[in-house]
Design a protein around this motif. Structure first.
Motif, mmCIF file in Angstrom:
data_model
loop_
_atom_site.group_PDB
_atom_site.id
_atom_site.type_symbol
_atom_site.label_atom_id
_atom_site.label_comp_id
_atom_site.label_asym_id
_atom_site.label_seq_id
_atom_site.Cartn_x
_atom_site.Cartn_y
_atom_site.Cartn_z
ATOM 1 N N ILE A 1 -16.227 -27.804 15.953
ATOM 2 C CA ILE A 1 -17.046 -27.356 17.062
ATOM 3 C C ILE A 1 -15.848 -26.632 18.057
ATOM 4 N N HIS A 2 -14.861 -27.425 18.174
ATOM 5 C CA HIS A 2 -13.721 -26.882 19.172
ATOM 6 C C HIS A 2 -13.162 -25.781 18.531
ATOM 7 N N LEU A 3 -12.943 -25.656 17.076
ATOM 8 C CA LEU A 3 -12.316 -24.487 16.661
ATOM 9 C C LEU A 3 -13.319 -23.222 16.505
ATOM 10 N N GLU B 1 -15.672 -22.592 18.732
ATOM 11 C CA GLU B 1 -15.379 -22.164 20.101
ATOM 12 C C GLU B 1 -14.272 -21.252 20.593
ATOM 13 N N GLN B 2 -13.228 -21.696 19.861
ATOM 14 C CA GLN B 2 -12.056 -20.710 20.134
ATOM 15 C C GLN B 2 -12.181 -19.485 19.398
ATOM 16 N N ARG C 1 -16.014 -32.844 15.546
ATOM 17 C CA ARG C 1 -15.611 -32.241 16.556
ATOM 18 C C ARG C 1 -14.521 -31.197 16.672
ATOM 19 N N ASP C 2 -13.571 -31.557 15.688
ATOM 20 C CA ASP C 2 -12.524 -30.502 15.554
ATOM 21 C C ASP C 2 -13.035 -29.083 15.335
ATOM 22 N N GLU D 1 -21.862 -23.326 13.030
ATOM 23 C CA GLU D 1 -21.933 -24.657 13.946
ATOM 24 C C GLU D 1 -23.581 -25.027 13.874
#
Lengths: 328, 328
Positions: free
Chosen positions: A303-305, A307-308, A300-301, A324
């Motif tokens: 994927i979030h990173l 995205e940023q 999850r971390d 990803e």
């Protein structure tokens, strides 16, 4: 059947043994039929209890009879007994199972019955605010730790005993400090470096001591490396030591650096290099230390990173997409 | 393969299994009544793997199984009048499925019995007395899958408990905190395989640990620095099959080891060479040989430990890989 040597016997010898066993067989079948008949009639008398004792002494693997025995105690005998008498009955059952475990240390049902006894200790001897109402419980659980140590002296790899030991430690009315369990594993390991059961237990105890800060991780790790190197040099063929060594090396450097970069990212919220490096190191954790980490949280971390990263570094978004899609 | 070792003595093992039910005058036959249901499943499956399913009478077997059903709880006991337990319940279901007699079963009642044993933590108990073990989780998953009732299971809760039993060495224990053990690795891998949750397994680390189970004499042990035992041939190999890594071990040496544990006179396979044979080791030895591609045997499904063709017909086959069947 484990470890029973095969002896070639003549037909005559086999026949002689069968004849000798005939009377034992008749007695056993009569006893077993009697107990099962009483069970069907829900006979919860003391006589029934005695019959189960007799049968379990011959065959402690007969799980149905352990079940029946608990029904007799709970439904027939405890209701008409004082707490003192219940305590004595439970002690009898602890002796019965102890004798059985000495001969059959790997029979699940015997261990289960022991655990049941301990979970049914009545309050006492203190009542109405006088004396200690958990006195009996404390006495029996503390004694249990001693019993399990005896069984681990007899076979230091018995996984039933180790498993039961963890139950006892978790159930002690007055818990022991984990450092004393660490000392116990030290003793077991020093008496035999090949005892992986003890190394395993040690890894669990240390993880807990480190995560709660009750033991300084850096200093403690150095001591562990000393211990492990000593063992390695004693017998480099022993795999217990190498497996433990792999755990000890673990993911320490990665964990430390991820924490450093994470706090930098909190100050430099748009730092591409912080994010890119975090994705890289977290993926290393995921791929090389999968057994030690929370995989779904790390994924999850990442994927979030990513995205940023696609926002702060759009020129390379194709690469972030690919990581990803294909390599998380 | 060494020259002194016999090939697999199929006719002898078939008659060994046939004779097991005929020893009703032996004390040992009655002392092991609590294992009867499992023993019939082991015997039947070994016969299927040797392509001699007809060696035991089908109708007699089905009638016996049904005579062990406990109307009150909905589960099966190990023998008539023995209490219901999840261990004998799975064996009963496996026998009925293998004999194409599942119509005899009150599926709703059995499913209800199994589901009633799930604990709040997600693990399963063996019976109403509450002994917990990841073996019982596998049994529940296997049985519900065979009955086409996995939809009734709380999958997340079941998987979550198993995942918490994973250790740093990639293996799994019987409970949270327990040491990795090849038998527990098998049950956890197989449960996760049936539930399509292999993502919870750290494949590289676990395959390393499993490959290190092989000893210089070719046999496999169940934990580091322990003795080899024929039964681990199946548990380790089945786990490696699910991870598609059976080629990590030396199959020629393991085949020789299993064959050397045969009793060349009376038939049957023992835990190790020279020991007394029993039906448990006979079944798991032959199952191991099947996964190793031993000539003349029928494929066994490593996940359900039942004939592979049958599992395929039921539409339950997963993506495991055993070694290709040898021609000779």
């Amino acid at each position: 059947m484990h470890g029973v040597r095969r002896a070639r016997q003549t037909q005559e010898a086999l026949e002689a043994k069968r004849l000798k066993d005939q009377s034992k067989l008749r007695d056993y079948l009569a006893l077993s039929d009697d107990v099962l008949a009483r069970k069907k009639q829900k006979d919860w008398s003391r006589e029934a209890l005695r019959a189960t004792t007799q049968l379990l002494q011959v065959n402690p693997e007969f799980y149905t009879i352990w079940n029946y025995r608990r029904h007799i105690l709970v439904n027939g005998i405890f209701p008409e007994s004082t707490p003192e008498q219940i305590q004595d009955l439970l002690k009898d059952d602890l002796s019965l199972t102890m004798a059985a475990l000495k001969i059959h240390p790997k029979v699940y049902w015997i261990w289960t019955h022991r655990g049941w006894c301990l979970n049914n200790v009545p309050s006492g001897p203190g009542v109405d605010g006088e004396g200690d109402p958990r006195g009996w419980e404390k006495e029996l659980w503390n004694q249990e730790l001693f019993v399990v140590e005896k069984l681990l002296d007899a076979d230091p790899r018995n996984f039933h005993a180790w498993s039961y030991r963890r139950v006892v430690l978790a159930s002690l009315p007055v818990s022991k400090p984990e450092t004393s369990e660490l000392a116990y594993t030290t003793r077991k390991i020093e008496s035999n470096f090949s005892n992986f059961s003890a190394w395993h237990q040690r890894s669990k105890v240390l993880s807990s001591l480190w995560s709660t800060g009750r033991l300084d991780q850096t200093k403690s790790k150095e001591e562990e490396f000393d211990l492990v190197q000593n063992a390695m040099y004693t017998d480099p063929r022993d795999q217990s030591v190498w497996i433990y060594h792999r755990w000890l090396i673990g993911s320490e450097i990665l964990d430390r650096e991820i924490a450093v970069i994470q706090s930098l990212l909190e100050e430099e919220t748009h730092s591409k290099w912080c994010m890119e490096s975090l994705v890289h190191y977290k993926r290393l954790l995921l791929h090389n230390h999968a057994a030690l980490v929370d995989k779904s949280a790390l994924t999850r971390d990442c994927i979030h990173l990513l995205e940023q990263l696609r926002k702060v570094d759009p020129g390379r978004r194709a690469r972030y997409d690919e990581i990803e899609i294909t390599r998380l | 393969m060494s020259h002194e070792t016999n090939p697999l003595l199929i006719p002898l093992h078939v008659s060994y299994i046939q004779n097991l039910g005929k020893n009703k005058n032996d004390l040992i036959y009655h002392l092991t009544a609590h294992l009867r249901m499992n023993a019939i499943y082991w015997g039947l499956t070994a016969l299927c793997t040797m392509n001699h399913r007809e060696a035991l009478d089908r109708d007699e077997m089905i009638d016996y199984v049904m005579s062990c059903w406990d109307e009150e709880t909905g589960g099966f006991g190990a023998h008539p009048d023995h209490d219901a337990h999840i261990l004998s319940t799975l064996s009963a279901i496996q026998i009925l499925v293998t004999q194409d007699a599942i119509g005899r079963l009150d599926i709703d009642r059995v499913v209800k019995f199994i589901l009633s044993l799930q604990q709040p933590s997600g693990v399963f108990a063996g019976d109403s007395f509450g002994e917990i073990d990841t073996r019982f989780s596998y049994i529940a998953v296997n049985a519900l899958s065979l009955l086409g009732r996995l939809g009734d299971l709380d999958v997340e809760k079941t998987v979550s408990y198993i995942a918490q039993c994973r250790n740093f060495d990639g293996g799994f224990g019987s409970r949270i905190g327990a040491e990795s053990h090849a038998g527990q690795v098998f049950v956890c891998c197989a449960a996760l395989t049936i539930l399509d949750r292999l993502d919870e397994i750290d494949t590289p680390t676990l395959s390393w640990w499993l490959a290190e189970r092989q000893l210089p004499n070719g046999g496999l042990n169940g934990r580091p620095e322990k003795l080899e035992d024929v039964c681990y041939s199946f548990w380790v190999l089945a786990s490696l099959s699910m991870l598609k890594k059976v080629h990590y071990i030396d199959s020629d040496k393991l085949i020789s080891f299993i064959l050397s544990a045969q009793d060349p006179e009376g038939g049957g396979i023992a835990d190790r060479p020279g020991d007394m044979p029993d039906v448990f080791h006979t079944h798991f030895g032959i199952a191991g040989l099947s996964l190793l591609g031993y000539p003349g045997l029928v494929d066994i499904d490593p996940v359900y430990c039942m004939p592979a063709a049958l599992i395929e017909t039921l539409g339950l086959r997963k993506g495991w890989q055993s070694l290709e069947r040898r021609m000779r």
